[in-house]
Design a protein around this motif. Structure first.
Motif, PDB file in Angstrom:
ATOM      1  N   UNK A  94       9.652   9.128  -1.181  1.00  0.00           N
ATOM      2  CA  UNK A  94       8.262   9.222  -0.722  1.00  0.00           C
ATOM      3  C   UNK A  94       7.977  10.481   0.072  1.00  0.00           C
TER       4      UNK A  94
ATOM      5  N   UNK B  94     -11.771  10.242  -4.033  1.00  0.00           N
ATOM      6  CA  UNK B  94     -10.649   9.318  -3.779  1.00  0.00           C
ATOM      7  C   UNK B  94     -10.977   8.398  -2.608  1.00  0.00           C
ATOM      8  N   UNK B  95     -11.563   8.980  -1.560  1.00  0.00           N
ATOM      9  CA  UNK B  95     -11.897   8.184  -0.368  1.00  0.00           C
ATOM     10  C   UNK B  95     -12.921   7.111  -0.723  1.00  0.00           C
TER      11      UNK B  95
ATOM     12  N   UNK C 143       1.042   4.011  -0.571  1.00  0.00           N
ATOM     13  CA  UNK C 143      -0.149   3.746   0.254  1.00  0.00           C
ATOM     14  C   UNK C 143      -1.444   3.952  -0.528  1.00  0.00           C
ATOM     15  N   UNK C 144      -1.338   4.511  -1.747  1.00  0.00           N
ATOM     16  CA  UNK C 144      -2.536   4.659  -2.596  1.00  0.00           C
ATOM     17  C   UNK C 144      -2.418   3.673  -3.767  1.00  0.00           C
TER      18      UNK C 144
ATOM     19  N   UNK D  30     -11.197   4.349  -2.669  1.00  0.00           N
ATOM     20  CA  UNK D  30     -10.470   3.444  -1.773  1.00  0.00           C
ATOM     21  C   UNK D  30     -11.390   2.389  -1.179  1.00  0.00           C
ATOM     22  N   UNK D  31     -12.555   2.849  -0.754  1.00  0.00           N
ATOM     23  CA  UNK D  31     -13.497   1.942  -0.091  1.00  0.00           C
ATOM     24  C   UNK D  31     -14.129   0.967  -1.073  1.00  0.00           C
TER      25      UNK D  31
ATOM     26  N   UNK E 120     -11.046  14.941  -3.311  1.00  0.00           N
ATOM     27  CA  UNK E 120     -10.489  14.114  -2.229  1.00  0.00           C
ATOM     28  C   UNK E 120     -11.545  13.151  -1.690  1.00  0.00           C
TER      29      UNK E 120
ATOM     30  N   UNK F 116       0.120  12.349  -5.101  1.00  0.00           N
ATOM     31  CA  UNK F 116      -0.336  11.621  -3.905  1.00  0.00           C
ATOM     32  C   UNK F 116      -0.990  10.293  -4.285  1.00  0.00           C
TER      33      UNK F 116
ATOM     34  N   UNK G  98       1.441   7.375  -4.744  1.00  0.00           N
ATOM     35  CA  UNK G  98       2.226   6.917  -3.586  1.00  0.00           C
ATOM     36  C   UNK G  98       1.916   5.457  -3.244  1.00  0.00           C
TER      37      UNK G  98
ATOM     38  N   UNK H 211       5.315  13.425  -0.867  1.00  0.00           N
ATOM     39  CA  UNK H 211       4.235  13.882   0.015  1.00  0.00           C
ATOM     40  C   UNK H 211       4.246  15.406   0.106  1.00  0.00           C
TER      41      UNK H 211
END
Lengths: 305, 305
Positions: free
Chosen positions: A116, A168-169, A97-98, A172-173, A165, A92, A95, A120
């Motif tokens: 893709x 990971x969030x 989008x990451x 991202x931020x 997870x 994931x 991918x 997923x």
């Protein structure tokens, strides 16, 4: 019994083979319907990798005094489960989008080798399989059932929104933001530390260690997890993509804060060495039984990929 | 005790409220760190929906003779777990690399309201939470622990690569191909049927029903799952997007085979009605206790969204 010198290379080889064999046995066959999904799941989970987490499971599992089939089955299940979670997170993560990565373990990433949508689903189904493998207790003995449920709780807590997870969030931020060292530590403690600690815990739970013993393991894991990430950042800054088997220099390219950018290369290396010492010292009460765990701490810090 | 007439509307209202209350209690708060991820998880799981799966859990759970706190906790955990799995599958299904949908339950999909990477993590973390909620048994009683482990096995099997995720993979491969009726049935049995059946099973496991009783429930679920999908296809072909709360007519637009295209509208409706009858008849041995399950079969077939 003569106390033979510990051959870490032998230990690594046998436990590595045991990991591959457990993965082969506990993943669905590539001829299971639907074929393409199961082939892609095997591609993701069996593409090599350092297998640090399964090795930690087995090393911690060897600290107990109760052996036997039930322990062996629990350790194999834990090794496969944690590697499935790790593999799902990589699929994931890669991918578009990451991290949008094409290369992983020296091969095309799953969405490049397949597509893709399949990538997923591969990640989704590998996560499910992790919990399924842990839930498939072989016996109805009460102790075994408690062990399995406790392992599931530990794995879910480490990999979910308050663990991997969630990390990971935060990651991202943090792109483009200036995380300080405390923020970076917290992010990595969740993103990679939680699952590494969980690997050690799963071994300890399977071996039915005491709560005091589990606390010593937790100290070990915390130091190990931090050392692991510092070394990751060092390697990202210094090694080439071919050695790493994944794209090097990505953090700098993405303007992501790392231990190297925040601490400098020399101090980062020194911190990793000190954490290795802390990890080893925290295992003192286990004596010689913990030699595999101690050697693994060295491996994590001295690795070149 | 006077046998009061069954008020299905009352039953639906109270069990619906119980579902929302259990979701609110068992999901992490929106102020849990990291905030945005937890807010997005609540957005995905608490955005309404028919809550068919939790209702099936509660209805099946009411067939048992053992009640009490332990059953209530197991049913709430099961209701939340299965709704988390359902919600995760919708979030991932709506992503651009899958169905690329902007509308779900009358609101923007998660990747539209937040972003794609967050939607990916929301789905991942909701799946993890499902297993975590089931693993958090309140007591150490052996029976409870067995129930929880059995529920985890059932949920993993229904939602993984041999169940829901596998059905999605087959669905992906079927676009533009000519699936026949048998192929369509098998795909839907995995993609939606497995999780609906699992909802009923989780209630039965929590209520510690006999294997004969579980077999009757399995017959009920199989008919219900097939009816559910046929009605879904009828609605996709006949209703508008506003009524459905999601994009209507997508199957025809994507040239996907459906029960309506393969059977025709009239015969599809007739098949749904017949399946409702089969579902109800399979519950005969439960007598009046199964009235909620019977009414739910009617609801599934007669719904307008």
């Amino acid at each position: 019994m003569i106390n033979q010198p510990f051959q870490f290379e032998d230990w690594l080889r046998t436990r590595g083979l045991r990991t591959e064999s457990a993965l082969d046995a506990l993943l669905d066959g590539a001829n299971t319907h639907p074929h393409r999904l199961h082939q892609a799941m095997r591609y993701a989970a069996q593409g090599g990798g350092k297998r640090i987490r399964p090795l930690l499971v087995y090393a911690a599992g060897e600290l107990g005094t109760v052996g036997g089939e039930s322990l062996d089955a629990a350790l194999d299940a834990a090794a496969v489960a944690i590697e499935c979670i790790h593999a799902y997170s990589l699929v994931h993560d890669d991918l578009p989008c990451m991290d949008d990565d094409d290369l992983r373990r020296g091969r095309p990433t799953v969405h490049k080798a397949f597509d893709e949508a399949t990538a997923l689903l591969v990640g989704d189904a590998l996560q499910t399989r992790a919990f399924e493998v842990l839930a498939n207790a072989n016996t109805n003995a009460n102790g075994d059932v408690q062990v399995r449920l406790s392992m599931i709780r530990s794995l879910a807590s480490a990999s979910g929104s308050r663990g991997m997870a969630g990390g990971q969030a935060i990651d991202l931020e943090s792109v483009g933001k200036k995380l300080d060292l405390a923020g970076l530590k917290q992010m990595h403690a969740m993103k990679t530390g939680a699952l590494l600690s969980c690997a050690v815990s799963l071994g300890g739970i399977a071996a039915q260690l005491s709560s005091t013993q589990m606390q010593h393991l937790a100290t070990y894991s915390e130091a190990l997890g931090l050392a692991f990430q510092i070394v990751d950042d060092i390697l990202d800054a210094t090694a080439d993509s071919q050695t790493l088997g994944k794209t090097a220099g990505k953090d700098a390219a993405n303007d992501k804060p790392t231990y190297v950018t925040l601490m400098g290369l020399d101090y980062a290396q020194q911190a990793a060495n000190e954490l290795q010492e802390i990890a080893i010292v925290s295992l003192a009460s286990f004596g010689d039984e913990a030699r595999a765990l101690k050697a693994l701490a060295g491996l994590v810090v001295k690795r070149d990929k």
